[in-house]
Design an enzyme around this catalytic site. Structure first.
Site, mmCIF file in Angstrom:
data_model
loop_
_atom_site.group_PDB
_atom_site.id
_atom_site.type_symbol
_atom_site.label_atom_id
_atom_site.label_comp_id
_atom_site.label_asym_id
_atom_site.label_seq_id
_atom_site.Cartn_x
_atom_site.Cartn_y
_atom_site.Cartn_z
ATOM 1 C CG ASP A 57 -2.377 14.057 10.500
ATOM 2 O OD1 ASP A 57 -2.252 13.320 11.500
ATOM 3 O OD2 ASP A 57 -2.488 15.288 10.583
ATOM 4 C CG HIS A 66 -8.253 19.189 10.511
ATOM 5 N ND1 HIS A 66 -8.911 18.027 10.195
ATOM 6 C CD2 HIS A 66 -7.213 18.840 11.301
ATOM 7 C CE1 HIS A 66 -8.294 17.006 10.771
ATOM 8 N NE2 HIS A 66 -7.261 17.476 11.444
ATOM 9 C CG HIS A 80 -6.393 13.399 12.620
ATOM 10 N ND1 HIS A 80 -5.152 13.543 13.171
ATOM 11 C CD2 HIS A 80 -6.818 14.632 12.307
ATOM 12 C CE1 HIS A 80 -4.836 14.821 13.193
ATOM 13 N NE2 HIS A 80 -5.818 15.503 12.669
#
Length: 191
Positions: free
Chosen positions: A175, A140, A177
């Site tokens: 993952d 992220h 997301h």
């Protein structure tokens, strides 16, 4: 591993990468079990490598220099003097942000990034067919922004290392997301 075991500070847990054992955070990484000296490799073909921490300059191969400098300088005790930068870079006090400032934060980021980039370099040299960094995967983090308990995007740094040898790299995020930091880094390329 339970939090109490992680906080024990045992000598044999030297590579415990838990950055902030006193923080209860839903995304706080547990110490990678593969790195425990008490666990032997599963077979003769398995090697365990100690990561070499990335330097400030090496982290700037992807991340903005002012962001990396901030990560290196900010501490929990001194974060009041960095409030404007904390808002700009999406960090906050413990309990108020998904990316809290904690003691050893820069060292933690440098070490897990070193594991991923070191694995990529090993692949580039033909020293391994598969590399796995249990402490990595911080997908992220953006060029100048922390997000989702990801401060430094080790995946982007590892892909950049792989691109030194390979024309293209396929990144598959398993993952649950979206790995938005990795997508953003390579959105305008076909490599």
């Amino acid at each position: 591993m339970k939090r109490e075991e992680r906080e024990s500070g045992r000598e044999d847990d030297a590579l415990n990468l838990c950055p902030c054992p006193s923080i209860t955070h839903p995304l706080l990484p547990l110490p990678p079990p593969l790195f425990s000296p008490s666990l032997p490799p599963s077979d003769a073909h398995t090697q365990v490598h100690r990561p070499t921490p990335r330097t400030e300059t090496e982290l700037e191969e992807f991340h903005a220099d002012d962001y990396v400098s901030f990560l290196q300088r900010v501490t929990p005790d001194g974060q009041d003097e960095f409030l404007a930068q904390m808002r700009r870079f999406n960090l906050g006090p413990v309990g108020e942000a998904d990316c809290p400032v904690f003691d050893g934060m820069f060292e933690y980021c440098a070490l897990y990034s070193g594991g991923s980039v070191g694995g990529a370099a090993l692949l580039n040299r033909g020293g391994a067919d598969v590399c796995l960094n249990w402490a990595g995967g911080m997908h992220h983090a953006k060029k100048a922004e922390a997000s989702g308990f990801c401060y430094v995007n080790d995946i982007v740094l590892a892909i950049l290392e792989l691109l030194k040898t390979h024309a293209r790299v396929l990144y598959v995020d398993i993952d649950i997301h979206h790995g938005d930091g990795v997508e953003e880094a390579f959105y305008l390329t076909d490599r």
